[in-house]
Scaffold this motif. Structure first.
Motif: not given
Length: 194
Positions: A153, A155, A176-179, A189-190, A193-194
């Motif tokens: 990821d 982010g 973690t996540g994709k941005i 938005r990321f 969402s947390k």
């Protein structure tokens, strides 16, 4: 010194009037040796520390990238963009003066991202987040947060400061996540969402 984890739960920030959150990383050549490896180490990699001020579920201000004082009153201040990871100490910091944060701000999400095109967590090593109590003008490190390096990821929602009545709590998120790189709305938005 303690290393904070999600399992620790929210930490009270009673008595902390000024908190500094820092990120540091070392550039790496990855598996490249020779001239290409030297060039990669020299150019470094650009990670970004971003603080997103939230009003309920809505992101309303962003400190980082090219926004250094989004509130305009010094309550949420970013140190500026380090584009290489070279140098000692923290590469980027965000300082929060809790008493000056407008009352409508309910939380602040701290995100580390390989935000700009061509940057990635895989081009960085020893990524570390440090938490400082900067109350009274001096700055004392009180905790570390170590994210996993096993991610594809770009982010990481590292932590969140949450207003609880008249005080604040700090909780580790470390998700973690994709941005989408270069997309500020995707970044916000990321954080939401947390």
């Amino acid at each position: 010194m303690i290393t904070l984890t999600k399992e620790d739960g929210p930490a009270d920030l009673d008595g902390v009037t000024r908190l500094t959150f820092g990120v540091s990383w070392d550039p790496t050549a990855g598996s490249s040796g020779g001239v290409l490896g030297k060039l990669r180490r020299k150019s470094g990699t650009d990670l970004d520390l971003i603080a997103v001020a939230m009003q309920g579920g809505d992101p309303v201000r962003l400190a980082g990238l090219d926004s250094l004082d989004p509130m305009g009153n010094g309550s949420l201040v970013h140190s500026g963009d380090n584009q290489t990871g070279h140098g000692d100490g923290d590469d980027e910091t965000v300082t929060v003066e809790f008493a000056r944060i407008p009352p409508q701000i309910t939380s602040i999400v701290f995100v580390a991202a390989a935000y700009k095109k061509g940057s990635s967590f895989q081009k960085a090593r020893n990524i570390s987040f440090k938490v400082y109590d900067a109350t009274g003008g001096s700055s004392q490190q009180v905790a570390d947060i170590w994210p996993s390096l096993l991610t594809q990821d770009n982010g990481c929602a590292v932590a969140k400061a949450v207003r609880v009545g008249g005080s604040w709590k700090l909780e580790v998120i470390n998700i973690t996540g994709k941005i989408k790189q270069g997309d500020e709305h995707a970044l916000m938005r990321f954080a939401v969402s947390k």
